[in-house]
Structures are given as C-alpha cells and as structure tokens.
Design a protein around this motif. Structure first.
Motif, PDB file in Angstrom:
ATOM      1  N   SER A  39       0.843  -1.191  -0.121  1.00 43.11           N
ATOM      2  CA  SER A  39      -0.045   0.069   0.053  1.00 43.11           C
ATOM      3  C   SER A  39       0.914   1.279   0.053  1.00 43.11           C
ATOM      4  CB  SER A  39      -1.073  -0.212   1.389  1.00 43.11           C
ATOM      5  OG  SER A  39      -1.435   1.276   1.381  1.00 43.11           O
ATOM      6  N   PRO A  40       0.617   2.525  -0.771  1.00 43.18           N
ATOM      7  CA  PRO A  40       1.239   3.684  -0.347  1.00 43.18           C
ATOM      8  C   PRO A  40       1.039   3.909   1.223  1.00 43.18           C
ATOM      9  CG  PRO A  40      -1.071   3.993  -1.551  1.00 43.18           C
ATOM     10  CD  PRO A  40      -0.745   2.416  -1.515  1.00 43.18           C
ATOM     11  N   GLY A  41       2.018   4.536   1.463  1.00 40.86           N
ATOM     12  CA  GLY A  41       2.142   4.902   3.014  1.00 40.86           C
ATOM     13  C   GLY A  41       2.694   3.890   3.826  1.00 40.86           C
ATOM     14  N   ALA A  42       2.643   4.063   4.924  1.00 44.81           N
ATOM     15  CA  ALA A  42       3.360   3.039   6.023  1.00 44.81           C
ATOM     16  C   ALA A  42       2.455   3.071   7.106  1.00 44.81           C
ATOM     17  CB  ALA A  42       4.879   3.272   6.204  1.00 44.81           C
ATOM     18  N   ILE A  43       2.526   1.918   8.119  1.00 45.43           N
ATOM     19  CA  ILE A  43       1.933   1.654   9.379  1.00 45.43           C
ATOM     20  C   ILE A  43       2.665   2.497  10.503  1.00 45.43           C
ATOM     21  CG2 ILE A  43       1.329   0.149  11.319  1.00 45.43           C
ATOM     22  CD1 ILE A  43      -0.673  -0.027   8.508  1.00 45.43           C
ATOM     23  N   SER A  44       2.017   3.317  11.011  1.00 48.25           N
ATOM     24  CA  SER A  44       2.794   4.069  12.148  1.00 48.25           C
ATOM     25  C   SER A  44       3.017   3.365  13.452  1.00 48.25           C
ATOM     26  CB  SER A  44       1.924   5.219  12.544  1.00 48.25           C
ATOM     27  OG  SER A  44       2.485   5.828  13.943  1.00 48.25           O
ATOM     28  N   HIS A  45       4.253   3.286  13.706  1.00 41.48           N
ATOM     29  CA  HIS A  45       4.768   2.442  15.172  1.00 41.48           C
ATOM     30  C   HIS A  45       3.876   2.965  16.320  1.00 41.48           C
ATOM     31  CE1 HIS A  45       7.019  -0.330  13.084  1.00 41.48           C
ATOM     32  NE2 HIS A  45       8.189   0.525  12.841  1.00 41.48           N
TER      33      HIS A  45
ATOM     34  N   LYS B 183      -0.099   6.053   7.638  1.00 42.50           N
ATOM     35  CA  LYS B 183       0.426   7.389   7.449  1.00 42.50           C
ATOM     36  C   LYS B 183       1.066   7.667   6.000  1.00 42.50           C
ATOM     37  CE  LYS B 183       4.783   6.546   9.477  1.00 42.50           C
ATOM     38  NZ  LYS B 183       5.776   7.007  10.582  1.00 42.50           N
ATOM     39  N   ASN B 184       0.949   8.694   5.935  1.00 43.28           N
ATOM     40  CA  ASN B 184       1.967   9.317   4.691  1.00 43.28           C
ATOM     41  C   ASN B 184       1.596   8.731   3.064  1.00 43.28           C
ATOM     42  OD1 ASN B 184       3.666  10.334   6.223  1.00 43.28           O
ATOM     43  ND2 ASN B 184       5.172   8.846   6.263  1.00 43.28           N
ATOM     44  N   SER B 185       0.389   8.190   3.240  1.00 42.03           N
ATOM     45  CA  SER B 185      -0.345   7.489   1.738  1.00 42.03           C
ATOM     46  C   SER B 185      -1.002   8.725   0.890  1.00 42.03           C
ATOM     47  CB  SER B 185      -1.561   6.627   2.051  1.00 42.03           C
ATOM     48  OG  SER B 185      -2.122   6.222   0.800  1.00 42.03           O
ATOM     49  N   ASN B 186      -0.508   8.768  -0.260  1.00 37.85           N
ATOM     50  CA  ASN B 186      -0.975   9.703  -1.224  1.00 37.85           C
ATOM     51  C   ASN B 186      -2.558   9.535  -1.686  1.00 37.85           C
ATOM     52  OD1 ASN B 186      -0.630   7.532  -3.000  1.00 37.85           O
ATOM     53  ND2 ASN B 186       0.983   8.713  -4.134  1.00 37.85           N
TER      54      ASN B 186
ATOM     55  N   ASN C 211       4.630  -0.911   2.861  1.00 36.66           N
ATOM     56  CA  ASN C 211       4.566  -0.165   1.805  1.00 36.66           C
ATOM     57  C   ASN C 211       4.849  -0.683   0.259  1.00 36.66           C
ATOM     58  OD1 ASN C 211       7.055   1.866   0.286  1.00 36.66           O
ATOM     59  ND2 ASN C 211       5.324   3.157   1.041  1.00 36.66           N
ATOM     60  N   ASP C 212       4.342   0.065  -0.523  1.00 37.17           N
ATOM     61  CA  ASP C 212       4.428  -0.571  -2.013  1.00 37.17           C
ATOM     62  C   ASP C 212       5.718  -0.526  -2.428  1.00 37.17           C
ATOM     63  OD1 ASP C 212       4.169   2.132  -2.184  1.00 37.17           O
ATOM     64  OD2 ASP C 212       2.653   2.320  -3.733  1.00 37.17           O
ATOM     65  N   ALA C 213       6.381   0.459  -2.328  1.00 37.84           N
ATOM     66  CA  ALA C 213       7.789   0.358  -2.802  1.00 37.84           C
ATOM     67  C   ALA C 213       8.737  -0.460  -2.130  1.00 37.84           C
ATOM     68  CB  ALA C 213       8.122   2.042  -2.573  1.00 37.84           C
ATOM     69  N   ASN C 214       8.569  -0.705  -0.586  1.00 35.37           N
ATOM     70  CA  ASN C 214       9.274  -1.747  -0.088  1.00 35.37           C
ATOM     71  C   ASN C 214       8.932  -3.001  -0.869  1.00 35.37           C
ATOM     72  OD1 ASN C 214      10.086   0.060   1.703  1.00 35.37           O
ATOM     73  ND2 ASN C 214       8.585  -0.628   3.305  1.00 35.37           N
TER      74      ASN C 214
END
Length: 315
Positions: A65-71, A77-80, A105-108
């Motif tokens: 997914s775009p963005g990431a899970i906040s620890h 968070k941070n998704s477009n 994250n999708d780029a990961n």
C-alpha cells in the motif's frame, strides 16, 4: 499458495503465486478512491476472494500500500491515497478477510521482489523506486526489508528537491514527488508552454518531434538524477531499480545517470540504474513475498507498536 495485492491510487492488482515464485493467476480492478475507505476495503476483499477461488485452496495474503503503518498509533500514514491515512488499514483488512495479513509500503514490496528474484538478486543493498502516480522508495539489505525506526526508510519522495517548487499534499513545497510523479511530469510540460490535458505517456511519445516535450523529458531526467544523488551519497547501493509507469521511459536510463554522476560524491560513478525485471508485476509479487513460501506459522504473533525489527531474510 500466496496472494499478493498491490493497492494503488488508480488500480488494485492481485496475483496468486506458488511456493517457487510461479504466478498462477492475476486480476486487476479499479481503485474506488472517490467512494472512500470502506469501498476500498470491499474491493480488496472481493479481489482476494476471486483469486483464492482460482487457487482452490486457502492462501496467505500480503498487501502493498502507499504509505506505512505508524509504530506509534498502528494507523496508516503518509499515503497519497489520502482516505487511507489515519485508518487501521491492516486490522480492518484482516477482519474483512478473516485471517492475519502482512502489509507493507508498496515501494518496499517492489524492492523485496527485485532483491529476491529480480535484478537485485544476490546483491547486498538494493534501492527501488516507484515513479508513477506517486514517488516512493524501498530498501532491502542482505535480503531483508529495512523499514527503519519510524517505518520511513526509503521515503526519498518527500525530500525537498526544489524549494520554490509546487506545494505537496504533505505540507511542504518542491518535494521530489511533486516534480517526478506522472502528474509532476505533465505539470512541467504545461509550465514550459505545452498543450493542456496531456498525460505523461502522451508527452513522452511526442519528445522526438515536439521541442517542449523534449525539454520536459530532459528536465525530468536531470531532476531524477539529482534526487537520486542524495540516495547514493547516503546509501551507496549496489543497484537502483526503477518501477512504476514512468520506469518504461527508456531515455531515463541515459539521462538520469549523467545528472547523478555530477551529484554523487565520487570520482567514478558506477551504480547501475535498471528497470525492474518483473516490470509492473514487481510490487504485487513483493507483496506475496511478505509471507514465507512455506506459509504462516501456526500462530502469527500479535503486532506491537514501537520500533520492530525487519522481516527475517530466512522467511
């Protein structure tokens, strides 16, 4: 069998992959972003059900997914795809699907796919880039994702490239993403006097016969090289892998290295910049790779907030 889902801003793609990495089935549906969060959850759940019926057996599910899970909060968070931000996406999807899921994250996911069985296979440090609706990056070291302390490792898209650049949804101006996304490419063409209403692929197709299109492409390549120069000076990766729609622009593989060579703090720039071996399928394959080939442990450990180690490369 493993299902991988690539949850993008405009489309949701899914595959079924067996333990050897062979693709069994693939489906794609539009992302109902305008309909909101619940509609996106439903679309993902429907796609997983369709893929699992083709697999004819229960599957693990990994999601990029775009963005990431906040620890800190456990929320995205941070998704477009902004309707996903501030939501417990992982938990809500797990509840819809009735099983534990892994979400990254999708780029990961792109980076993991290319490090496992793509152009970065066998290399120690792989940095992968998405150039599309958004701009992201992912980092794999010694075969394992490196998410970072705050789960933002690789997020070069929100470094400031040009301080006087256009505003970004993150609240800053001149971010890499605002200039190197597909929308940023089209905006640059218009700013140079180009025709309204053309998308990035149409502008690229005109580059040989339209001076403004060529100037836009040249500017984009120079910006890409300068932006990647920061990454090279910090990580010095073994390879930079390009994914996303704009990675199909062949001219970038000559334009970007020239600019990057000037930005890199070295007397000889040798870092290869290459297209993802699995192309548009790399992100969704990486999502499937979030689970080990032998399937989940009997009891998937609960997720904890706070810094967590990256996945074990032996998985």
């Amino acid at each position: 069998m493993r299902i991988g889902i690539d949850l993008g801003g405009t489309k949701i793609e899914g595959i079924v992959m067996d333990g050897s990495g062979r693709e069994i089935a693939r489906r794609r549906v539009p992302t109902p972003a305008a309909a909101g969060y619940d509609a996106i959850l439903g679309a993902v759940a429907d796609l997983v059900a369709a893929l699992e019926s083709l697999a004819s057996e229960p599957c693990t599910v990994g999601i990029g997914s775009p963005g990431a899970i906040s620890h800190k909060t456990g929320l995205l968070k941070n998704s477009n795809t902004v309707c996903l931000n501030g939501r417990p996406l992982r938990e809500d999807l797990a509840a819809r699907l009735g099983r534990p899921i892994r979400l990254e994250n999708d780029a990961n996911c792109l980076a993991l796919s290319e490090a496992r069985d793509g152009v970065g296979q066998g290399l120690r440090c792989v940095f992968a880039v998405i150039l599309g609706t958004g701009v992201g990056g992912g980092l794999v070291i010694d075969g394992a994702l490196w998410p970072g302390r705050q789960h933002i490792a690789g997020e070069w898209g929100h470094n400031i490239l040009e301080a006087d650049g256009p505003p970004c949804y993150c609240g800053r101006s001149g971010c890499v993403e605002t200039l190197l996304s597909g929308g940023g490419f089209a905006a640059s063409y218009r700013a140079l006097g180009g025709q309204e209403g053309l998308a990035a692929p149409e502008i690229v197709a005109r580059a040989g016969r339209d001076p403004i299109a060529q100037a836009t492409l040249d500017r984009y390549g120079a910006r890409l090289g300068r932006a990647l120069g920061v990454v090279v000076n910090i990580l010095d990766p073994d390879v930079i892998v390009l994914g996303g729609g704009l990675s199909a622009v062949g001219a970038l593989y000559a334009l970007a290295p020239r600019a990057l060579a000037s930005a890199a703090f070295t007397d000889e720039f040798t870092t290869p910049i290459v297209a993802a071996r699995h192309g548009a399928a790399s992100g969704v394959r990486g999502a499937a790779h979030l689970w080990p080939a032998q399937g989940p442990r009997r009891h998937e450990p609960p997720r904890r907030h706070g810094p967590q180690p990256p996945p074990d490369p032996r998985d």
